[in-house]
Design an enzyme around this catalytic site. Structure first.
Site, mmCIF file in Angstrom:
data_model
loop_
_atom_site.group_PDB
_atom_site.id
_atom_site.type_symbol
_atom_site.label_atom_id
_atom_site.label_comp_id
_atom_site.label_asym_id
_atom_site.label_seq_id
_atom_site.Cartn_x
_atom_site.Cartn_y
_atom_site.Cartn_z
ATOM 1 N N LYS A 1 0.824 -1.207 0.000
ATOM 2 C CA LYS A 1 0.000 0.000 0.000
ATOM 3 C C LYS A 1 0.867 1.269 0.000
ATOM 4 C CE LYS A 1 -3.941 -2.266 2.263
ATOM 5 N NZ LYS A 1 -5.006 -2.135 3.303
ATOM 6 N N TYR B 1 -12.237 -2.066 -4.305
ATOM 7 C CA TYR B 1 -12.777 -2.168 -2.947
ATOM 8 C C TYR B 1 -14.312 -2.109 -2.919
ATOM 9 C CZ TYR B 1 -8.316 -2.037 -0.396
ATOM 10 O OH TYR B 1 -7.089 -2.351 0.142
ATOM 11 N N ASN C 1 -2.060 0.026 6.718
ATOM 12 C CA ASN C 1 -1.557 -1.228 7.279
ATOM 13 C C ASN C 1 -0.701 -2.028 6.283
ATOM 14 O OD1 ASN C 1 -3.619 -2.077 5.669
ATOM 15 N ND2 ASN C 1 -4.823 -3.044 7.291
ATOM 16 N N HIS D 1 -2.281 -5.447 1.440
ATOM 17 C CA HIS D 1 -3.565 -6.112 1.186
ATOM 18 C C HIS D 1 -3.279 -7.548 0.810
ATOM 19 C CE1 HIS D 1 -7.466 -7.106 -0.620
ATOM 20 N NE2 HIS D 1 -6.749 -7.729 -1.533
ATOM 21 N N GLU E 1 -9.278 -10.746 -8.042
ATOM 22 C CA GLU E 1 -8.365 -9.620 -7.821
ATOM 23 C C GLU E 1 -7.151 -9.687 -8.747
ATOM 24 O OE1 GLU E 1 -9.713 -9.028 -3.144
ATOM 25 O OE2 GLU E 1 -7.657 -9.660 -3.565
#
Ligand code: ADP
Ligand code: MG
Length: 140
Positions: A11, A51, A114, A117, A128
């Site tokens: 991320k 998302y 965080n 993913h 995905e």
């Protein structure tokens, strides 16, 4: 044991802090192989599409804004039980609850920023992977 493929994103907090190598090292040490990888800057439409499952959640807008705040690295990981293994090495969503030695415990900034993913099922992994990669971009 079966060889699986799963989908991973490093991320914007990972690229901003120059931690992509550190993350890949932890993935590889967990037995996962990077069989596709590219650095991209997602558009808002791309992040919203990716998302979409979270669009009713209260943090959706902030999550999308965060995911387009800088470049990310999208990857396909391969290995035995790759989906579950990746979730294990990632650690819990909130780094405060993550086990020592996991990516999120060692590197994440917050529940939102965080660091990684990872797909949460093989079905979602396939969806995905196809969202970001053409089959010929994946070389095992
Ligand atoms: P995971 O990434 O562990 O599968 P989720 O799928 O539940 O977690 O959530 C997707 C992402 O949304 C998380 O990785 C995190 O970046 C963000 N997120 C989850 N819960 C929150 C929250 N309570 N507040 C802000 N962001 C959140
Ligand atoms: Mg998830």
């Amino acid at each position: 044991m079966t060889t699986e493929r799963t989908f991973s994103i490093m991320k914007p907090d990972a690229t901003r802090r120059n931690l992509t190598g550190a993350v890949v090292k932890m993935l590889e040490e967990a037995g996962l192989r990077v069989v596709a990888s590219k650095r991209i800057h997602m558009s808002r439409a791309q992040a919203e599409g990716f998302y979409a499952v979270h669009k009713e959640r209260p943090f959706f807008g902030e999550l999308v804004s965060f995911m387009i705040s800088g470049p990310v690295v999208v990857q396909v990981l391969e290995g035995e039980n790759a989906m579950a293994k990746n979730r294990e090495v990632m650690g819990a969503t909130n780094p405060a609850n993550a086990e020592p030695g996991t990516i999120r415990k060692e590197l994440a900034e917050s529940i939102e920023a965080n660091t990684v993913h990872g797909s949460d099922s093989l079905e979602n992994a396939a969806t995905e992977i196809a969202f970001f990669f053409q089959p010929e971009e994946i070389v095992g």
